[in-house]
Write a protein that holds these residues in place. Structure first.
Motif, mmCIF file in Angstrom:
data_model
loop_
_atom_site.group_PDB
_atom_site.id
_atom_site.type_symbol
_atom_site.label_atom_id
_atom_site.label_comp_id
_atom_site.label_asym_id
_atom_site.label_seq_id
_atom_site.Cartn_x
_atom_site.Cartn_y
_atom_site.Cartn_z
ATOM 1 N N GLY A 60 0.848 -1.095 0.040
ATOM 2 C CA GLY A 60 -0.064 0.179 0.042
ATOM 3 C C GLY A 60 0.791 1.030 -0.049
ATOM 4 O O GLY A 60 2.073 1.100 0.211
ATOM 5 N N ASP A 65 -1.037 0.222 6.001
ATOM 6 C CA ASP A 65 -2.392 -0.067 5.143
ATOM 7 C C ASP A 65 -2.260 -1.810 5.206
ATOM 8 O O ASP A 65 -3.477 -2.422 4.617
ATOM 9 N N GLU A 91 -4.255 1.027 -1.608
ATOM 10 C CA GLU A 91 -3.755 0.344 -0.195
ATOM 11 C C GLU A 91 -3.229 -1.139 -0.262
ATOM 12 O O GLU A 91 -2.911 -1.498 0.707
ATOM 13 N N ARG A 93 -4.777 -4.081 -1.334
ATOM 14 C CA ARG A 93 -5.440 -5.139 -0.810
ATOM 15 C C ARG A 93 -5.958 -6.330 -1.529
ATOM 16 O O ARG A 93 -6.577 -7.282 -1.015
#
Length: 268
Positions: A60, A65, A91, A93
């Protein structure tokens, strides 16, 4: 094919605590890591790659994050960094590895536990709002994915438990993110409406099967656990599940690894 999913709360500290030694005993084909808290290039620079594996990681903009990654013994046909959602991709993810017969992804939701009303940014967005936005975007991605013919395994720390059997009584009584009604309703839609499969729950119906003992909920002192770590399947590979368990005796972080065996030849 054996797939391991683990949220490490910092990869470097997990390795110091013996993560790679534990991993060498697991005979895993794919290892999905969440919350590594590093720059992706540091994984190679600091030699944080277990012997016999290739490493693919995304970070991220801020280390806090989290970031996600995949270790694999088999070269993937393709790697997808992010799922075309600007905020989630910035971020770090989501990452996905495509193999011949299946795709495996590592996914990390934002955590709002204990920070639900804390404001972030300049637009009165709370930490819980931020998590909800991610879950909505990821839900749309899952809705599209579940319509594809290709088969998928999503190793995801969703920061949310589904049923009362997935959370200690402490969560039933308090308004903690991770077990709020609207968060659980999101999982209802994922499993009941979209048809996604919770691989672990498909073979293990027992209570007290937790993967996380967060400090905010007084953690291990009261065994206040919650199952937030999943291996999510497309329905076409539901019958390939052979075994699965949570290694709750192993703690490289406040999460336990989830290990699942599938009747899938990943290298073919």
């Amino acid at each position: 094919m054996r797939v391991v999913s683990i949220s490490v709360n910092g990869l470097a500290q997990a390795v110091e605590k013996g993560f790679f030694e534990w991993l060498a005993r697991q005979d895993a084909d794919v290892v999905c890591v969440q919350d590594h808290r590093m720059r992706a290039y540091e994984i190679e620079d600091y030699n944080l790659i277990p012997e016999g594996y290739e490493a693919y990681f995304i970070d991220g903009e801020r280390n806090e994050d989290g970031g996600v990654g995949i270790y694999t013994r088999h070269f993937p046909k393709a790697i997808m960094y992010g799922f075309a959602n600007e905020q989630a991709d910035r971020e770090g993810r989501f990452i996905q590895a495509d193999f011949d017969k299946v795709s495996v992804a590592s996914v990390l939701s934002p955590c709002a536990l204990g920070r639900e009303e804390e404001l972030i940014g300049d637009d009165d967005l709370t930490v819980l709002d931020h998590k909800d936005d991610f879950m909505e975007a990821f839900g749309l991605h899952m809705q599209k994915t579940l319509r594809k013919r290709r088969q998928f395994i999503f190793c995801a720390n969703l920061q949310t438990a589904h049923h009362v059997t997935d959370a200690s009584p402490l969560y039933h009584k308090l308004d903690f993110s991770g077990f709020l009604p609207h968060e659980r309703a999101w999982l209802d839609r994922l499993f009941d409406e979209m048809g996604c499969i919770d691989a672990f729950r498909d073979i293990n119906k027992q209570s007290n099967q937790f993967t996380w003992w967060p400090e905010q909920a007084e953690g291990s002192r009261r065994n206040a656990g919650i199952r937030v770590d999943y291996q999510l399947l497309t329905p076409g590979i539901r019958k390939t599940v052979r075994d699965g368990w949570i290694d709750d005796s192993t703690r490289f972080s406040d999460h336990a690894p989830v290990i699942m065996d599938y009747d899938i030849e990943i290298g073919q």
